[in-house]
Design a protein around this motif. Sequence first.
Motif, PDB file in Angstrom:
ATOM      1  N   LEU A  17      10.510  73.008 -20.781  1.00  0.00           N
ATOM      2  CA  LEU A  17      10.086  71.690 -20.324  1.00  0.00           C
ATOM      3  C   LEU A  17      10.147  71.613 -18.812  1.00  0.00           C
ATOM      4  O   LEU A  17      10.983  72.273 -18.176  1.00  0.00           O
ATOM      5  N   SER A  18       9.276  70.790 -18.249  1.00  0.00           N
ATOM      6  CA  SER A  18       9.281  70.545 -16.812  1.00  0.00           C
ATOM      7  C   SER A  18      10.099  69.299 -16.518  1.00  0.00           C
ATOM      8  O   SER A  18      10.145  68.356 -17.316  1.00  0.00           O
ATOM      9  N   CYS A  19      10.727  69.302 -15.375  1.00  0.00           N
ATOM     10  CA  CYS A  19      11.514  68.159 -14.933  1.00  0.00           C
ATOM     11  C   CYS A  19      10.595  66.956 -14.711  1.00  0.00           C
ATOM     12  O   CYS A  19       9.566  67.082 -14.039  1.00  0.00           O
ATOM     13  N   VAL A  65      20.055  68.775 -23.941  1.00  0.00           N
ATOM     14  CA  VAL A  65      20.272  68.403 -22.546  1.00  0.00           C
ATOM     15  C   VAL A  65      19.541  69.419 -21.679  1.00  0.00           C
ATOM     16  O   VAL A  65      19.687  70.625 -21.872  1.00  0.00           O
ATOM     17  N   PHE A  66      18.748  68.918 -20.748  1.00  0.00           N
ATOM     18  CA  PHE A  66      18.040  69.777 -19.796  1.00  0.00           C
ATOM     19  C   PHE A  66      18.472  69.418 -18.393  1.00  0.00           C
ATOM     20  O   PHE A  66      18.771  68.262 -18.101  1.00  0.00           O
ATOM     21  N   ASN A  67      18.500  70.425 -17.516  1.00  0.00           N
ATOM     22  CA  ASN A  67      18.874  70.202 -16.127  1.00  0.00           C
ATOM     23  C   ASN A  67      17.910  70.942 -15.225  1.00  0.00           C
ATOM     24  O   ASN A  67      17.534  72.087 -15.501  1.00  0.00           O
ATOM     25  N   CYS A  68      17.553  70.288 -14.152  1.00  0.00           N
ATOM     26  CA  CYS A  68      16.683  70.885 -13.142  1.00  0.00           C
ATOM     27  C   CYS A  68      17.553  71.252 -11.944  1.00  0.00           C
ATOM     28  O   CYS A  68      18.080  70.367 -11.257  1.00  0.00           O
ATOM     29  N   SER A  69      17.725  72.536 -11.713  1.00  0.00           N
ATOM     30  CA  SER A  69      18.577  72.989 -10.606  1.00  0.00           C
ATOM     31  C   SER A  69      18.067  72.560  -9.228  1.00  0.00           C
ATOM     32  O   SER A  69      18.856  72.121  -8.398  1.00  0.00           O
ATOM     33  N   PRO A  70      16.754  72.678  -8.951  1.00  0.00           N
ATOM     34  CA  PRO A  70      16.288  72.325  -7.616  1.00  0.00           C
ATOM     35  C   PRO A  70      16.544  70.866  -7.217  1.00  0.00           C
ATOM     36  O   PRO A  70      16.976  70.593  -6.105  1.00  0.00           O
TER      37      PRO A  70
END
Length: 86
Positions: A17-19, A65-70
């Motif tokens: 998935l995309s942020c 749960v998803f996380n976007c590092s940038p």
Amino acid sequence: MLSYYCPVCNGLETAELSCPQCGIAAEDYGRFNDYLGPYSPYRPIDDLSLTNGFADVQNQVCVHVFNCSPCGHTFYAFLPERQAGT
């Protein structure tokens, strides 16, 4: 009673998935229910799903749960479960 399973949790598929904030690919941190307490990963899945605040059992979805590092944005994704035997 019908039984359902998450193909992502069982390693049959990957969730990509995309942020929603920046559009960069986000990392899947696993099931939301696993973060509810120290013994959560060891409790029956439906037991936790009935008390986690989501309608995941009724809708046959697994909350991840998803996380976007940038950009640091964390979000939930409702991944469809499959009926056992299909």
